[in-house]
Each structure stands twice: as C-alpha cells, then as structure tokens.
Enzyme design. Structure first.
Site, PDB file in Angstrom:
ATOM      1  N   HIS A 137       0.801  -0.957  -0.427  1.00  0.00           N
ATOM      2  CA  HIS A 137       0.061   0.065  -0.267  1.00  0.00           C
ATOM      3  C   HIS A 137       1.327   1.463  -0.256  1.00  0.00           C
ATOM      4  O   HIS A 137       0.628   2.039  -0.959  1.00  0.00           O
ATOM      5  CB  HIS A 137      -0.693   0.035   1.076  1.00  0.00           C
ATOM      6  CG  HIS A 137      -2.014  -1.219   1.307  1.00  0.00           C
ATOM      7  ND1 HIS A 137      -2.623  -0.810   0.561  1.00  0.00           N
ATOM      8  CD2 HIS A 137      -1.517  -2.554   2.284  1.00  0.00           C
ATOM      9  CE1 HIS A 137      -3.481  -2.794   0.470  1.00  0.00           C
ATOM     10  NE2 HIS A 137      -3.371  -2.892   1.379  1.00  0.00           N
ATOM     11  N   LYS A 138       1.897   0.913   0.841  1.00  0.00           N
ATOM     12  CA  LYS A 138       2.841   2.369   0.740  1.00  0.00           C
ATOM     13  C   LYS A 138       3.834   2.389  -0.188  1.00  0.00           C
ATOM     14  O   LYS A 138       3.650   3.753  -1.005  1.00  0.00           O
ATOM     15  CB  LYS A 138       4.205   2.589   2.063  1.00  0.00           C
ATOM     16  CG  LYS A 138       3.902   2.720   3.502  1.00  0.00           C
ATOM     17  CD  LYS A 138       4.943   2.397   4.100  1.00  0.00           C
ATOM     18  CE  LYS A 138       4.060   2.499   5.855  1.00  0.00           C
ATOM     19  NZ  LYS A 138       5.619   1.789   6.413  1.00  0.00           N
ATOM     20  N   GLU A 184      15.162  -4.287  11.903  1.00  0.00           N
ATOM     21  CA  GLU A 184      14.393  -4.396  13.263  1.00  0.00           C
ATOM     22  C   GLU A 184      14.264  -3.330  13.235  1.00  0.00           C
ATOM     23  O   GLU A 184      14.889  -1.686  12.941  1.00  0.00           O
ATOM     24  CB  GLU A 184      15.478  -4.485  14.453  1.00  0.00           C
ATOM     25  CG  GLU A 184      14.687  -5.206  15.221  1.00  0.00           C
ATOM     26  CD  GLU A 184      15.452  -5.825  16.256  1.00  0.00           C
ATOM     27  OE1 GLU A 184      14.274  -5.307  17.405  1.00  0.00           O
ATOM     28  OE2 GLU A 184      16.533  -5.690  16.262  1.00  0.00           O
ATOM     29  N   ASP A 197       8.937   6.199   7.717  1.00  0.00           N
ATOM     30  CA  ASP A 197       8.025   4.916   8.249  1.00  0.00           C
ATOM     31  C   ASP A 197       7.324   6.258   8.933  1.00  0.00           C
ATOM     32  O   ASP A 197       7.375   7.431   8.846  1.00  0.00           O
ATOM     33  CB  ASP A 197       9.542   5.137   9.763  1.00  0.00           C
ATOM     34  CG  ASP A 197       8.833   4.422  11.174  1.00  0.00           C
ATOM     35  OD1 ASP A 197       8.420   2.851  10.168  1.00  0.00           O
ATOM     36  OD2 ASP A 197       8.531   4.714  11.972  1.00  0.00           O
ATOM     37  N   GLY A 223      -4.410   0.648   6.846  1.00  0.00           N
ATOM     38  CA  GLY A 223      -4.682   0.864   8.391  1.00  0.00           C
ATOM     39  C   GLY A 223      -5.403   1.531   8.626  1.00  0.00           C
ATOM     40  O   GLY A 223      -6.344   0.846   8.853  1.00  0.00           O
ATOM     41  N   HIS A 233       0.013  12.837   4.956  1.00  0.00           N
ATOM     42  CA  HIS A 233       1.533  12.421   5.266  1.00  0.00           C
ATOM     43  C   HIS A 233       2.082  12.672   4.596  1.00  0.00           C
ATOM     44  O   HIS A 233       3.334  13.035   4.324  1.00  0.00           O
ATOM     45  CB  HIS A 233       1.282  11.815   6.785  1.00  0.00           C
ATOM     46  CG  HIS A 233       1.055  10.888   6.635  1.00  0.00           C
ATOM     47  ND1 HIS A 233      -0.354  10.621   5.742  1.00  0.00           N
ATOM     48  CD2 HIS A 233       1.369   9.204   6.834  1.00  0.00           C
ATOM     49  CE1 HIS A 233      -0.208   8.677   5.549  1.00  0.00           C
ATOM     50  NE2 HIS A 233       0.358   8.176   6.431  1.00  0.00           N
ATOM     51  N   ARG A 234       1.951  11.558   3.704  1.00  0.00           N
ATOM     52  CA  ARG A 234       2.894  10.396   2.916  1.00  0.00           C
ATOM     53  C   ARG A 234       3.860  12.048   1.854  1.00  0.00           C
ATOM     54  O   ARG A 234       4.542  11.727   0.919  1.00  0.00           O
ATOM     55  CB  ARG A 234       2.601   9.353   2.389  1.00  0.00           C
ATOM     56  CG  ARG A 234       3.577   8.199   1.571  1.00  0.00           C
ATOM     57  CD  ARG A 234       3.451   6.919   1.795  1.00  0.00           C
ATOM     58  NE  ARG A 234       2.812   6.451   3.114  1.00  0.00           N
ATOM     59  CZ  ARG A 234       2.127   6.364   3.728  1.00  0.00           C
ATOM     60  NH1 ARG A 234       0.735   5.742   3.054  1.00  0.00           N
ATOM     61  NH2 ARG A 234       2.369   5.988   5.032  1.00  0.00           N
TER      62      ARG A 234
HETATM   63  P1  IMP Z   1       5.840   1.207   9.476  1.00  0.00           P
HETATM   64  O1  IMP Z   1       5.814  -0.015   8.336  1.00  0.00           O
HETATM   65  O2  IMP Z   1       6.149   0.517  10.946  1.00  0.00           O
HETATM   66  O3  IMP Z   1       6.235   2.199   9.180  1.00  0.00           O
HETATM   67  O4  IMP Z   1       4.162   0.858   9.979  1.00  0.00           O
HETATM   68  C1  IMP Z   1       3.106   1.501   9.447  1.00  0.00           C
HETATM   69  C2  IMP Z   1       1.906   1.650  10.163  1.00  0.00           C
HETATM   70  O5  IMP Z   1       1.068   3.165  10.870  1.00  0.00           O
HETATM   71  C3  IMP Z   1       0.261   0.568   8.911  1.00  0.00           C
HETATM   72  O6  IMP Z   1       0.993  -0.348   9.886  1.00  0.00           O
HETATM   73  C4  IMP Z   1      -0.413   1.307   9.596  1.00  0.00           C
HETATM   74  O7  IMP Z   1      -0.774   1.107  10.401  1.00  0.00           O
HETATM   75  C5  IMP Z   1      -0.100   3.237   9.688  1.00  0.00           C
HETATM   76  N1  IMP Z   1       0.100   3.734   9.259  1.00  0.00           N
HETATM   77  C6  IMP Z   1       1.169   4.797   8.367  1.00  0.00           C
HETATM   78  N2  IMP Z   1       0.264   5.060   7.370  1.00  0.00           N
HETATM   79  C7  IMP Z   1      -1.042   5.023   7.236  1.00  0.00           C
HETATM   80  C8  IMP Z   1      -1.601   5.316   5.869  1.00  0.00           C
HETATM   81  O8  IMP Z   1      -1.874   6.061   5.491  1.00  0.00           O
HETATM   82  N3  IMP Z   1      -2.869   4.691   6.347  1.00  0.00           N
HETATM   83  C9  IMP Z   1      -2.993   4.707   7.461  1.00  0.00           C
HETATM   84  N4  IMP Z   1      -2.406   3.682   8.314  1.00  0.00           N
HETATM   85  C10 IMP Z   1      -1.546   4.201   8.183  1.00  0.00           C
END
Ligand code: IMP
Length: 206
Positions: free
Chosen positions: A12-13, A42, A71, A155, A182-183
C-alpha cells in the site's frame, strides 16, 4: 528519470509513494523487484526518524543504490500520542490492520468527537550510496471516528477524517488522499530538499 529503491515491503505504501513521486519524475523500484535479499530490518527506534533511517540505510547497504524509506504511523492525542511508532503492531501482530483498528476503537470509544484528534505522520528518508541522507517529515491532522468507513486505503484510514473534510481516508479516492496525506506532504518536502541539494551542485542520479 532517477531509479530509487523503496525499502518498504508494504504494498500500500509503495503504491502511494510510486504515485506521488512519479509526478516528480522519480522511478521507484520495490526492493523485492530490485533483487534485494529479503532481510528484516528491526524497527526498534523510538522515533519515526530513527526507524526511517534504519530502513533506508540498511537496504542501501544491501543494494548499493539510492534508497527511500517511509516510517509512518498515527498519533492520537487522548492516548498521549499512541500508537505512534508502534502503529503497525499496536494490537501485537505486525500489520494486522483489523486488530489494530479494533484496539483503537475500544480505547477511544468514551472520548467525545472534538477530543478524538490526532495526526498521521510520515518520515521519508533517502540515503545515497555515499551515506548522505535527506530526511523529510509530513503530517496530516484529523479526527477519529468510532466505526470504519470506506474500503480504500489501508491501516487506520477507515477511522481517520482529515481536518476540513467529512469523509475518512478510507472513503477518499486514492488520488485525492495522495494530494493531502502525511506521505504526500513528506515527499513534497523531500523533493524541495533534493532540488536545493541539486542547485548546490550535487548530483541527484547515481
Ligand atoms: P511502518 O511500516 O512501521 O511504518 O508502519 C506503518 C503503520 O502505520 C501501518 O501499518 C499503518 O497501521 C499505519 N499507517 C501509516 N501510514 C498510514 C496511512 O497512510 N494510512 C493508514 N495507516 C497508516
């Protein structure tokens, strides 16, 4: 067009990062498509900045190419900023969106809407093969609802209503989320920093 390796494995990201950066003329290659070994980096930092850097640097060391990492997470004010850096594993299991949303809803269900405020945060780090690093933070403020709405995004999106709107990110069209998220904010700042770096005479391509 510059080719940049994405450290994330979250599809998704990657999709969002690809869609946003394509407009800047960047080409993002997911790490698995670039043949980067499937190692876990990690995420034991206490800030988004630390974890973002760890991911970008770790993958850059494995592939030797410019690498970008995101992140990100949700900070909820009435929970003192939780889940924050623990957003992906808030309910225990890494990446279980439904369990994370259920836990969040249970924790905030008695809180009135006006106080159910928070923000999504994304910290994007780009690491160059010589170790040089460019970091950018983006945020989007909003309110949380108590029932999921919409099937788009991922998410916590179905629970998050960005400020100035009355629909959740789960109800946003992907291209509209990518304009205000935010992204997107972090990536626009990254682009500005890269342009400043370039006009200072530094190469952008490998
Ligand atoms: P990371 O992979 O440790 O950066 O985890 C990011 C987590 O934050 C995701 O698994 C989501 O739960 C939440 N998150 C980050 N960006 C979004 C977004 O754009 N929409 C919804 N949840 C997000």
């Amino acid at each position: 067009m510059s080719k940049i390796i994405a450290a994330s494995k979250n599809r998704h990201k990657i999709k969002e990062i690809e869609a946003i950066t394509r407009q800047f003329g960047m080409e993002i290659i997911p790490r698995d498509e670039a043949g980067v070994p499937d190692v876990e980096i990690e995420e034991d930092g206490t800030t988004f900045e630390e974890n973002s850097y760890k991911k970008a640097y770790g993958i850059m060391k494995l592939c030797g190419a410019i690498t970008i990492a995101d992140d990100s997470g949700l900070e909820v004010d009435c929970l003192d900023g939780a889940p924050g850096v623990f957003s992906a594993r808030f309910a225990g299991e890494d990446g279980n969106d439904q369990a994370n949303n259920d836990k969040l809803k249970a924790l905030i269900k008695e809180v009135p809407y006006e106080q159910r405020t928070g923000r999504f945060v994304s910290v994007i780090t780009m690491v160059f093969p010589d170790g040089e690093t460019v970091t950018a933070r983006g945020e989007v403020e909003g309110h949380l609802v108590l029932e999921e709405r919409g099937a788009n995004g991922f998410g916590y999106d179905p629970l998050f209503v960005p400020l100035g709107y009355d629909i959740t990110f789960g109800e946003f069209e992907p291209e509209d989320k990518n304009k205000i998220s935010h992204r997107a904010n972090a990536l626009v700042t990254l682009k500005q920093k890269l342009e400043a770096r370039q006009s200072a005479g530094k190469a952008y391509q490998v």
